[in-house]
Design an enzyme around this catalytic site. Structure first.
Site, PDB file in Angstrom:
ATOM      1  N   LEU A 143       3.597   8.094 -13.662  1.00 40.79           N
ATOM      2  CA  LEU A 143       2.978   7.351 -12.568  1.00 40.79           C
ATOM      3  C   LEU A 143       2.652   5.968 -13.102  1.00 40.79           C
ATOM      4  O   LEU A 143       2.262   5.813 -14.260  1.00 40.79           O
ATOM      5  CB  LEU A 143       1.684   8.038 -12.094  1.00 40.79           C
ATOM      6  CG  LEU A 143       1.798   9.444 -11.507  1.00 40.79           C
ATOM      7  CD1 LEU A 143       0.415   9.958 -11.110  1.00 40.79           C
ATOM      8  CD2 LEU A 143       2.735   9.469 -10.304  1.00 40.79           C
ATOM      9  N   ASP A 144       2.794   4.960 -12.257  1.00 41.41           N
ATOM     10  CA  ASP A 144       2.425   3.615 -12.671  1.00 41.41           C
ATOM     11  C   ASP A 144       0.948   3.568 -13.048  1.00 41.41           C
ATOM     12  O   ASP A 144       0.143   4.385 -12.587  1.00 41.41           O
ATOM     13  CB  ASP A 144       2.678   2.625 -11.539  1.00 41.41           C
ATOM     14  CG  ASP A 144       4.142   2.551 -11.127  1.00 41.41           C
ATOM     15  OD1 ASP A 144       4.989   2.868 -11.972  1.00 41.41           O
ATOM     16  OD2 ASP A 144       4.405   2.188  -9.972  1.00 41.41           O
ATOM     17  N   LYS A 145       0.583   2.600 -13.846  1.00 35.41           N
ATOM     18  CA  LYS A 145      -0.795   2.454 -14.318  1.00 35.41           C
ATOM     19  C   LYS A 145      -1.806   2.497 -13.187  1.00 35.41           C
ATOM     20  O   LYS A 145      -2.834   3.169 -13.283  1.00 35.41           O
ATOM     21  CB  LYS A 145      -0.934   1.139 -15.087  1.00 35.41           C
ATOM     22  CG  LYS A 145      -2.348   0.836 -15.563  1.00 35.41           C
ATOM     23  CD  LYS A 145      -2.410  -0.507 -16.275  1.00 35.41           C
ATOM     24  CE  LYS A 145      -3.837  -0.853 -16.689  1.00 35.41           C
ATOM     25  NZ  LYS A 145      -3.903  -2.173 -17.362  1.00 35.41           N
ATOM     26  N   ARG A 161       7.143   1.563  -4.368  1.00 33.04           N
ATOM     27  CA  ARG A 161       6.680   0.176  -4.219  1.00 33.04           C
ATOM     28  C   ARG A 161       7.832  -0.761  -3.878  1.00 33.04           C
ATOM     29  O   ARG A 161       7.713  -1.644  -3.034  1.00 33.04           O
ATOM     30  CB  ARG A 161       5.968  -0.256  -5.494  1.00 33.04           C
ATOM     31  CG  ARG A 161       4.731   0.579  -5.809  1.00 33.04           C
ATOM     32  CD  ARG A 161       4.284   0.407  -7.239  1.00 33.04           C
ATOM     33  NE  ARG A 161       3.913  -0.971  -7.529  1.00 33.04           N
ATOM     34  CZ  ARG A 161       3.739  -1.447  -8.763  1.00 33.04           C
ATOM     35  NH1 ARG A 161       3.921  -0.652  -9.815  1.00 33.04           N
ATOM     36  NH2 ARG A 161       3.390  -2.705  -8.945  1.00 33.04           N
TER      37      ARG A 161
END
Length: 301
Positions: free
Chosen positions: A132-134, A232
């Site tokens: 997962l992205d930060k 995104r």
């Protein structure tokens, strides 16, 4: 540091493009690794222009690890744990694994403090089978044993894991439901970002609008592939970026400092040892809950 990649169904892209999307290396670096014999495909030497096919086993001997693995006490929201896997609700601001510039304040460091060891400790990303992205919150599964690592990796490659995300988007999607299929690769104008491109890796995202407001919508996404920044990038491509997205979004007066309003809501996997189908749900974070309340008050239709 040796890393292994297994090409998923639907892959048909140059090896250097594939590895650029899967790692932090540039295409020129990948070409050098190929020339130096650091990369093999199915056990044999290859070329940078080799077209990757489903099931290809790609091994890369990176020159050196990014950082050493240091246990560090970090608050973790554990949804499930046993001797083979741990499932967590990741908080915003927490990077999944160590990398240049962040050697200790990551999920991997916190898990090593809690458990002492994870699967594949001889790699720079022990236990990690998806990311997962930060600034993305929500459900993530990590392997604690080698058998779990192999089993989970196979599920993600075969796309049998069910991954659902929820997000507040800026603007309103044209259709209530749909599936977007594109190619995603490095943004030619921004090395740190991804983009819908003509030459990249296939990316498939399903979406369903849960609620509409005057200038925003609340959407559930289903990931059929797992590309870097996929939701995104696709949200931006559809003209409705994720609210608070610092890379693909734009200034939003209603959410000026909200953080990225994207959450990994549900994950369904087969337990890699028992075979039991398991379903996990991570409650919406306060940022999204409060965002929906704000929208209901200010932008109700």
């Amino acid at each position: 540091m040796r890393r292994t990649f297994t090409a998923e169904a639907g892959e048909s892209v140059r090896l250097d493009v594939y590895l650029t999307a899967e790692s932090d290396a540039t295409r020129s670096q990948i070409k050098k690794f190929v020339d130096d014999g650091r990369i093999t495909v199915n056990g044999g030497r290859t070329k940078a222009g080799y077209i990757v096919r489903e099931g290809d086993r790609i091994e890369v001997d990176f020159p050196e690890p990014v950082t050493e693995l240091i246990p560090k006490e970090i608050p973790l929201d554990i949804l499930y744990e046993d001797e083979h896997i741990v499932v967590l609700n990741k908080q915003a601001g927490l990077t999944v694994h160590p990398a240049t510039g962040n050697a200790t304040a990551t999920l991997v460091n916190g898990l090593l403090f809690r458990y002492g060891t994870l699967a594949n400790m001889d790699t720079e990303r022990p236990g990690i089978v998806h990311r997962l992205d930060k600034d993305t919150t929500g459900v993530i599964v990590v392997a604690r044993s080698s058998v779990a690592q192999a089993g989970l990796a196979a599920q993600f490659a075969a796309r049998t894991a069910d991954k659902r995300y929820r997000a507040i988007l800026c603007g309103n999607l044209k259709n209530d439901t749909g599936t977007l299929t594109t190619f995603i690769g490095r943004d030619p104008n921004n090395r740190k970002a991804m983009a819908v491109t003509e030459e990249g890796r296939v990316a498939i995202t399903g979406y369903r609008v849960l609620e509409r407001f005057q200038k925003h919508c609340y959407v559930e996404f289903t990931l059929h592939t797992g590309r870097t920044h996929q939701i995104r990038v696709h949200a931006r491509f559809l003209g409705c970026p994720v609210a608070g997205d610092p890379v693909y979004g734009f200034a939003d007066k209603l959410f000026p400092q909200s953080g990225q309003l994207l959450h990994a809501y549900k994950l369904a996997i087969d337990h890699p040892v028992t075979g039991e189908r398991m379903h996990f749900v991570a409650p919406l974070p306060d940022a999204i809950e409060n965002g929906l309340k704000k929208l209901s008050f200010k932008e109700a239709l």
